[in-house]
Enzyme design. Structure first.
Site, PDB file in Angstrom:
ATOM      1  N   GLU A   1      -7.289  -4.813  -5.881  1.00 36.18           N
ATOM      2  CA  GLU A   1      -6.275  -3.761  -5.865  1.00 36.18           C
ATOM      3  C   GLU A   1      -5.766  -3.481  -4.442  1.00 36.18           C
ATOM      4  O   GLU A   1      -6.566  -3.280  -3.525  1.00 36.18           O
ATOM      5  CB  GLU A   1      -6.859  -2.482  -6.490  1.00 36.18           C
ATOM      6  CG  GLU A   1      -5.910  -1.293  -6.524  1.00 36.18           C
ATOM      7  CD  GLU A   1      -4.615  -1.576  -7.276  1.00 36.18           C
ATOM      8  OE1 GLU A   1      -4.662  -2.180  -8.352  1.00 36.18           O
ATOM      9  OE2 GLU A   1      -3.540  -1.178  -6.770  1.00 36.18           O
TER      10      GLU A   1
ATOM     11  N   THR B   1       0.953  -2.720 -10.061  1.00 41.71           N
ATOM     12  CA  THR B   1      -0.088  -3.548 -10.696  1.00 41.71           C
ATOM     13  C   THR B   1       0.454  -4.244 -11.940  1.00 41.71           C
ATOM     14  O   THR B   1       0.193  -5.430 -12.158  1.00 41.71           O
ATOM     15  CB  THR B   1      -1.299  -2.689 -11.110  1.00 41.71           C
ATOM     16  OG1 THR B   1      -1.922  -2.167  -9.947  1.00 41.71           O
ATOM     17  CG2 THR B   1      -2.329  -3.512 -11.876  1.00 41.71           C
TER      18      THR B   1
ATOM     19  N   HIS C   1      -7.550   1.815  -4.057  1.00 45.67           N
ATOM     20  CA  HIS C   1      -6.207   2.289  -4.436  1.00 45.67           C
ATOM     21  C   HIS C   1      -5.952   3.584  -3.678  1.00 45.67           C
ATOM     22  O   HIS C   1      -6.851   4.412  -3.534  1.00 45.67           O
ATOM     23  CB  HIS C   1      -6.162   2.524  -5.957  1.00 45.67           C
ATOM     24  CG  HIS C   1      -4.778   2.783  -6.494  1.00 45.67           C
ATOM     25  ND1 HIS C   1      -4.056   3.901  -6.171  1.00 45.67           N
ATOM     26  CD2 HIS C   1      -4.003   2.042  -7.322  1.00 45.67           C
ATOM     27  CE1 HIS C   1      -2.878   3.845  -6.781  1.00 45.67           C
ATOM     28  NE2 HIS C   1      -2.817   2.726  -7.488  1.00 45.67           N
TER      29      HIS C   1
ATOM     30  N   ASP D   1      -2.796  -7.587  -5.405  1.00 48.63           N
ATOM     31  CA  ASP D   1      -1.615  -7.383  -6.271  1.00 48.63           C
ATOM     32  C   ASP D   1      -0.368  -6.956  -5.500  1.00 48.63           C
ATOM     33  O   ASP D   1       0.747  -7.323  -5.859  1.00 48.63           O
ATOM     34  CB  ASP D   1      -1.909  -6.431  -7.435  1.00 48.63           C
ATOM     35  CG  ASP D   1      -2.311  -5.019  -7.023  1.00 48.63           C
ATOM     36  OD1 ASP D   1      -2.745  -4.817  -5.873  1.00 48.63           O
ATOM     37  OD2 ASP D   1      -2.201  -4.114  -7.878  1.00 48.63           O
ATOM     38  N   HIS D   2      -0.563  -6.175  -4.421  1.00 43.38           N
ATOM     39  CA  HIS D   2       0.595  -5.692  -3.646  1.00 43.38           C
ATOM     40  C   HIS D   2       0.089  -4.988  -2.404  1.00 43.38           C
ATOM     41  O   HIS D   2      -1.129  -4.837  -2.224  1.00 43.38           O
ATOM     42  CB  HIS D   2       1.483  -4.750  -4.477  1.00 43.38           C
ATOM     43  CG  HIS D   2       0.720  -3.660  -5.175  1.00 43.38           C
ATOM     44  ND1 HIS D   2       0.173  -2.596  -4.509  1.00 43.38           N
ATOM     45  CD2 HIS D   2       0.382  -3.502  -6.478  1.00 43.38           C
ATOM     46  CE1 HIS D   2      -0.455  -1.816  -5.374  1.00 43.38           C
ATOM     47  NE2 HIS D   2      -0.360  -2.343  -6.571  1.00 43.38           N
TER      48      HIS D   2
HETATM   49  C1  GP9 Z   1      -4.153   1.635 -12.820  1.00 41.51           C
HETATM   50  C2  GP9 Z   1      -4.235   0.641 -11.731  1.00 41.51           C
HETATM   51  C3  GP9 Z   1      -3.332   0.995 -10.570  1.00 41.51           C
HETATM   52  O1  GP9 Z   1      -4.861   1.340 -13.976  1.00 41.51           O
HETATM   53  O2  GP9 Z   1      -4.012  -0.638 -12.224  1.00 41.51           O
HETATM   54  O3  GP9 Z   1      -2.009   0.677 -10.767  1.00 41.51           O
HETATM   55  P1  GP9 Z   1      -0.907   0.746  -9.578  1.00 41.51           P
HETATM   56  O4  GP9 Z   1      -0.730   2.176  -9.215  1.00 41.51           O
HETATM   57  O5  GP9 Z   1      -1.404  -0.064  -8.427  1.00 41.51           O
HETATM   58  O6  GP9 Z   1       0.294   0.142 -10.203  1.00 41.51           O
HETATM   59 MN    MN Z   2      -1.986  -2.023  -7.954  1.00 42.41          MN
END
Ligand code: GP9
Ligand code: MN
Length: 436
Positions: A38, A82, A199, A259-260
């Site tokens: 993440e 995500t 996150h 992912d980003h």
């Molecule tokens: C939530 C997690 C975060 O379940 O995948 O998502 P994001 O905020 O990074 O899109």
């Molecule tokens: Mn994400």
């Protein structure tokens, strides 16, 4: 017959990159384990705080000769974050220009996604493990459309006073408690672990942090980002230890990706000194370069090494399929195999900016601002052939985004079924009381 699918098929066939015989099928029949890191940016790899590595385990994987590690790999998400990364990885189509494809359209659209293809072609069982509630980004519905056999969401993991952060089960708990389900899956399996602890706002209780020294910038988000990335690294190491102890390691291919971005553009000046950079010389070019995320493919006996080719999230699925020995020719994939000699090295972002191996380009209503990658300088007076070449790249990659939007917004996969593919019936899937 002539449907709207024709221009899509034309583009995909002409853009197709044939597999590299050196890698085609080398992971055939292996379990696939995808670790979604993440908000993890590439700059964390090999970075240090007070002489201590931030992510020692991921660094060791990055430099392992059994890892294909891509140093010029970019995230390509839009507002769906995500969920856009998941869209690209499972379908090799882009997220939407606005909003999340998962929540807006993914609940009703027809998919030809990785889990269904792998099940039908090679008998794979598929599962997702995620410590957030199952309805976030509408995953509990979208995964059925994709043909995921199992979805282990938050309710499958212990809930105690200190088991979660805002985004769900802490990563170490997610991995530790997934093992009892993973062991029961019919092999070969295709599994995805979506971590959440790293996150925004990157907060963790003191007892989850070891003696790793947090940076001491005046930006708390930056400081915390390093400590949760360090925690995620330790969680991944624990998971690898388990894979090795159980023997699963020997018949699996592990894929890791960020992912980003985790830090916003506004936080980059505070970050700059940690990257040995002067914040006063930080530019938009630097911001674009920072959109690199890790992409690593690890497997015992894989002939790996650090890869210099440019690519992005859209390219992951064709790369994996070819490693597994499934030719992607007949699928509606907009990315190309990173390992193919015919790989398209130009990376388009969802906002139409793009990066080529030589240039980083801002595209504002077809006005291109061109930075030279080797110097970071803007080309105030680009040579006509450079201008022409980049204008062509912009046109081609914009067409790619538009075709993706056409497929997704008008649910075009309803009208095209690839050879040997049976459309997925979401009613066949139920994620309640799995293995309980
Ligand atoms: C939530 C997690 C975060 O379940 O995948 O998502 P994001 O905020 O990074 O899109
Ligand atoms: Mn994400």
């Amino acid at each position: 017959q002539g449907t709207n699918m024709d221009p899509v098929l034309d583009y995909v066939h002409q853009h197709y990159a044939a597999p590299n015989p050196q890698f085609y099928g080398v992971a055939k029949g292996k379990n696939v384990i995808i670790l979604h890191l993440e908000s993890f940016q590439q700059f964390l790899i090999d970075s240090k705080v007070k002489d201590q590595e931030v992510t020692p385990f991921l660094n060791s994987l990055y430099h392992d000769s059994n890892t294909l590690a891509f140093e010029n790999f970019f995230h390509e998400v839009g507002q769906g974050k995500t969920s856009d990364a998941e869209t690209m990885l499972e379908t090799s189509l882009f997220g939407l220009p606005e909003g999340s494809f998962f929540t807006n359209l993914g609940t009703n659209n027809t998919f030809q996604a990785a889990p269904a293809i792998l099940e039908q072609q090679q008998g794979y069982t598929s599962a997702v493990f995620h410590g957030n509630i199952g309805s976030f980004w509408s995953r509990d519905t979208v995964y059925k459309n994709m043909g995921y056999n199992y979805f282990f969401d938050q309710k499958y993991f212990h809930q105690t006073a200190d088991s979660n952060t805002y985004w769900g089960s802490k990563d170490k708990i997610l991995f530790a408690e997934s093992i009892k389900y993973l062991e029961q899956l019919q092999q070969p399996f295709y599994t995805k672990f979506l971590t959440v602890t790293n996150h925004n706002p990157y907060q963790l209780a003191a007892n989850d942090l070891d003696d790793f020294p947090k940076p001491e910038t005046n930006n708390t988000m930056v400081n915390n980002y390093f400590s949760t990335a360090h925690y995620l690294d330790a969680a991944v190491k624990e998971f690898f230890d388990y894979l090795k102890a159980s023997g699963l390691y020997n018949n699996s291919i592990v894929i890791l990706y960020g992912d980003h971005f985790g830090l916003n553009e506004g936080d980059e000046k505070a970050l700059a000194p940690l990257l040995d950079r002067d914040p006063n010389t930080w530019t938009t070019f630097d911001h674009l370069q920072l959109q690199r995320v890790p992409f690593m493919i690890h497997m015992p006996n894989l002939k790996g090494g650090i890869q210099k080719q440019y690519g992005g999230e859209i390219d992951v699925l064709p790369t994996i399929m070819h490693l597994l020995g499934i030719n992607t020719k007949n699928y509606i994939y907009l990315g190309t195999d990173l390992l193919s000699p015919q790989h398209d090295p130009n990376v388009i972002f969802r906002n139409r900016n793009f990066i080529t191996p030589k240039y980083s380009v801002l595209n504002s209503n077809n006005h291109l601002t061109i930075y030279q990658n080797s110097t970071g300088e803007v080309l105030t007076n680009p040579k006509p052939q450079v201008q022409k070449q980049l204008t062509q790249v912009a046109q081609q990659k914009n067409q790619e985004l538009e075709l993706s939007d056409l497929v997704n917004k008008t649910n075009l996969l309803r009208f095209y079924t690839p050879p040997h593919f049976t459309p997925v019936n979401p009613k066949n899937y139920n994620y309640q009381n799995q293995f309980q």
